[in-house]
Each structure stands twice: as C-alpha cells, then as structure tokens.
Design a protein around this motif. Structure first.
Motif, mmCIF file in Angstrom:
data_model
loop_
_atom_site.group_PDB
_atom_site.id
_atom_site.type_symbol
_atom_site.label_atom_id
_atom_site.label_comp_id
_atom_site.label_asym_id
_atom_site.label_seq_id
_atom_site.Cartn_x
_atom_site.Cartn_y
_atom_site.Cartn_z
ATOM 1 N N VAL A 94 0.836 -1.202 0.000
ATOM 2 C CA VAL A 94 0.000 0.000 0.000
ATOM 3 C C VAL A 94 0.870 1.251 0.000
ATOM 4 C CG1 VAL A 94 -1.785 1.265 1.264
ATOM 5 C CG2 VAL A 94 -1.936 -1.225 1.066
ATOM 6 N N LEU A 106 -6.720 3.636 -0.746
ATOM 7 C CA LEU A 106 -6.138 2.784 0.288
ATOM 8 C C LEU A 106 -5.180 3.521 1.206
ATOM 9 C CD1 LEU A 106 -5.434 -0.549 -1.670
ATOM 10 C CD2 LEU A 106 -7.392 0.031 -0.218
ATOM 11 N N TRP A 133 -10.185 -2.168 -1.229
ATOM 12 C CA TRP A 133 -9.189 -3.030 -1.875
ATOM 13 C C TRP A 133 -9.745 -3.560 -3.194
ATOM 14 C CZ3 TRP A 133 -4.223 -4.822 -0.320
ATOM 15 C CH2 TRP A 133 -3.699 -5.833 -1.146
#
Length: 268
Positions: A94, A106, A133
């Motif tokens: 991420v 995210l 996600w």
C-alpha cells in the motif's frame, strides 16, 4: 571446410561435452545463464501453480481483487500472492501504491496497517478496507504495484538464491512457492528451511544431485507446514511439486498435471 569453420565446430562440440551442458541434460549442477523461471512463459506457469494452491484457480490475474481473513493468524490475506496485513508485506504494498498513485483510496488505511502489523487484528480496517481493496484492483497502477512487490519481496530473491544453488526451473519454482508461503526469515521461514535442507543433502552448486536435494528441501518444508494448523494440508507438495521432482521435470516442461486439496489441474 575452411579452417575457421572447423575451429568453430570444434569449440561447439567441446561446449556440448562440458559439465554445464551435461548438468543441464541430466538434472545435475547448472552453471549456465539459462533464463529459468525468469522466462515469461515459465513465470506464467509459476503464477498458475501458486494460484492453484492459494486460490484454487489457475486464473491468477483474477486474484488482484481477492481479500479475506483465512484464519491463519496473519489478518487479511489478499492479492495475487497473499499479501497479509499482519506480516508487513501488505503495508509495504500500500505504501508503494501510494507513491505511484498519490491520493488513492487505500492510503487512508496506512495508519491502521502500521498499527495491526504483527497481529491478526482488523482494527481500523474492516469492511471498508475490503471494499476499497476490491475497487483498487480495477486500477492498473494497483495491479502493477502488486506485481512489483511480488517480484521484489518473493520472486526475485527466491529465483536468485535458487540460481546460486545451481537449481533449474523447477527448483526455482520450489523456492518461490516456499518464499510466498513462509516468508524469508524467522524459525519457520524460507532461510531456515533451506539451511535445514542443506544439512541433509548437497545442492547442485555443491556437487549434489538436483532431485535428491529438492526432495530434502520438500521434506523439511512439509514438516514446517505440519506445525501450522492453517498449512497442515501439504498437497501442494505431495501431489504437485513432488510429482514434478519424481518425473525429473527439472525444466517445468508442459504438459503438467497435478492436484491440490484434491482438485485436479493441468497446463498443456
């Protein structure tokens, strides 16, 4: 025949009789620069093999959006090779995605991912994270970020070590699959498995037989998996990788037929 051509043919014949060439033919030590698992076609096979074990599907590109808690104590497992919220690789993914796509959905979860790292907690994540996600997986940049982190953390280190140990394409895959499941460090990680295998059999780079060494490595890995409830099914070894070793298919030639969790798969 011109002298230059005779000399060229003589050199070629000597190369064909060299230890490196013999090793490539017989499954012994490999010292050449064959592409192995780095070959795009072989890498595609590797991804499909891993997906059969991780996702019960050969369609590995459909797994960019995959995310769930599988109850293995590592929090959420997600993506094409099972990035986990509890082991740090999801956090790094991420972070990398944020650098490539600033302001993505995210990024807001980075504080929570840092907080839950090392645990199975969902605190600060939950259904919102799951939903974001899955939406992020529609972004080509996020998929590329998964590919990048897969290669950086798992694929490249595994293949590089396998090459140093003199292993061919199959051995490189065996290392890669172990790296994906166990990670590199820790008492049950890839490095520990490899060290224990080398105590039982010499690698091809040390003059050992490729099949004998891979059997030793898989024996150690199987015992390691049996110590974890979430990994006690060892069919990805018993009815897949071990089959290829016994067949002497050190180049991962197709067709390939194997079973995982009782399901049958084939790549032609």
């Amino acid at each position: 025949m011109p002298f230059a051509r005779r000399l060229q043919n003589t050199v070629r014949a000597l190369l064909d009789l060299s230890p490196a060439a013999a090793g490539a033919r017989e499954g012994g030590p490999r010292t050449g620069a064959a592409p192995g698992l780095r070959d795009p076609a072989k890498k595609e096979i590797a991804m499909r093999l891993v997906s059969s074990a991780e996702n019960s599907s050969l369609q590995w590109r459909e797994q960019y959006r995959y995310i769930e808690d599988i109850g293995d104590g590592r929090g959420y497992t997600a993506g094409i090779i099972g990035f986990c919220s509890g082991t740090g690789d999801m956090l790094e993914l991420v972070e990398h995605y944020g650098a490539a796509r600033p302001g993505n959905a995210l990024e807001r979860y980075l504080p929570a991912l840092r907080q839950v790292n090392g645990s199975d907690s969902h605190r600060g994540l939950g259904s919102g994270f799951v939903r974001d996600w899955q939406r992020a997986a529609q972004d080509r940049v996020f998929c590329e970020a998964q590919d990048h982190e897969r290669d950086r953390v798992y694929f490249d280190p595994a293949v590089r070590q396998a090459e140093q140990d003199g292993l061919g394409t199959l051995g490189q895959f065996v290392y890669y699959d172990a790296m994906v499941m166990h990670g590199a460090g820790g008492p049950d990680g890839f490095d520990a498995i490899r060290r224990a295998a080398l105590e039982r059999a010499a690698s091809p780079a040390r003059g050992g037989d490729q099949g004998t060494y891979l059997d030793a490595f898989l024996d150690v890995r199987r015992r390691t998996m049996k110590r974890e409830a979430a990994h006690e099914d060892t069919s990805r070894i018993d009815t897949a990788q071990r089959v290829f070793v016994r067949e002497g298919n050190f180049d991962l030639r197709t067709p390939l037929a194997w079973q995982v969790y009782g399901d049958s798969y084939r790549i032609d």
